[in-house]
Design a protein around this motif. Sequence first.
Motif, short mmCIF file in Angstrom:
data_model
loop_
_atom_site.label_atom_id
_atom_site.label_comp_id
_atom_site.label_asym_id
_atom_site.label_seq_id
_atom_site.Cartn_x
_atom_site.Cartn_y
_atom_site.Cartn_z
N GLY A 65 -15.51 12.82 -55.16
CA GLY A 65 -14.82 12.32 -56.35
C GLY A 65 -13.33 12.59 -56.33
N GLY A 66 -12.84 13.29 -55.32
CA GLY A 66 -11.43 13.61 -55.23
C GLY A 66 -10.65 12.52 -54.51
N ALA A 67 -9.40 12.78 -54.25
CA ALA A 67 -8.53 11.81 -53.60
C ALA A 67 -8.79 11.79 -52.11
N ASN A 68 -8.62 10.65 -51.51
CA ASN A 68 -8.76 10.46 -50.09
C ASN A 68 -7.37 10.53 -49.46
N ARG A 69 -7.27 10.99 -48.24
CA ARG A 69 -5.97 11.09 -47.58
C ARG A 69 -5.34 9.72 -47.34
N THR A 70 -6.14 8.67 -47.32
CA THR A 70 -5.59 7.33 -47.10
C THR A 70 -5.36 6.56 -48.39
N ASP A 71 -5.61 7.18 -49.54
CA ASP A 71 -5.35 6.53 -50.83
C ASP A 71 -3.85 6.36 -51.03
N GLN A 72 -3.47 5.30 -51.70
CA GLN A 72 -2.07 5.08 -52.02
C GLN A 72 -1.60 6.05 -53.09
N THR A 73 -0.40 6.53 -52.93
CA THR A 73 0.24 7.41 -53.92
C THR A 73 1.65 6.87 -54.16
N PRO A 74 1.77 5.78 -54.91
CA PRO A 74 3.08 5.14 -55.04
C PRO A 74 4.12 6.02 -55.72
#
Length: 174
Positions: A65-74
């Motif tokens: 349920g946490g963030a993925n290292r490849t998720d966008q972080t604009p």
Amino acid sequence: MPRTLIILALVVLTACSSREESGIRETNLKQLRNPSGTPEEFSIVPNKPLETPESFAQLPPPTPGGANRTDQTPLRDAVAALGGSPSRLDPQAGIGAGDQALVARASRFGRQPGIREDLAAEDQEFRERRSLFNWRLVPTDTYNRVYRSQRLDSYRALDAARRAGVLTPSAPPQ
């Protein structure tokens, strides 16, 4: 004649509609959404590329349920591009050393927890009072109309400051 009355009644009822979001009634002050129902071309962003670490021992433990290292972080990417520290955006980081004096000065008379929610509710009540008999057949952006009486006239404030003897070398042009 009855058909005209029915259509008029429907128009009046739809003009009074609003919607509920996050427990606070919203009356569409600023329309920043794509009303056409088609995909927003600026919201489609590809994922970051996958990376293979030098050692698999460096991989962080999985966080369901946490963030993925490849998720966008604009927001973090924009802060980094402008020379800031993206780690300062983490809520656990607290107040940075450069901002502690500012926060201490601003909160010298105390701070009220939940002030944003209180102000949002008070603002909603104010807008509802102002719009009680102020409906229109065609939906418009009502922000400027509702807050017209609270708008600051910069030139009148400039004239008052000059009459008081304040130097205003960078005054805006007329």
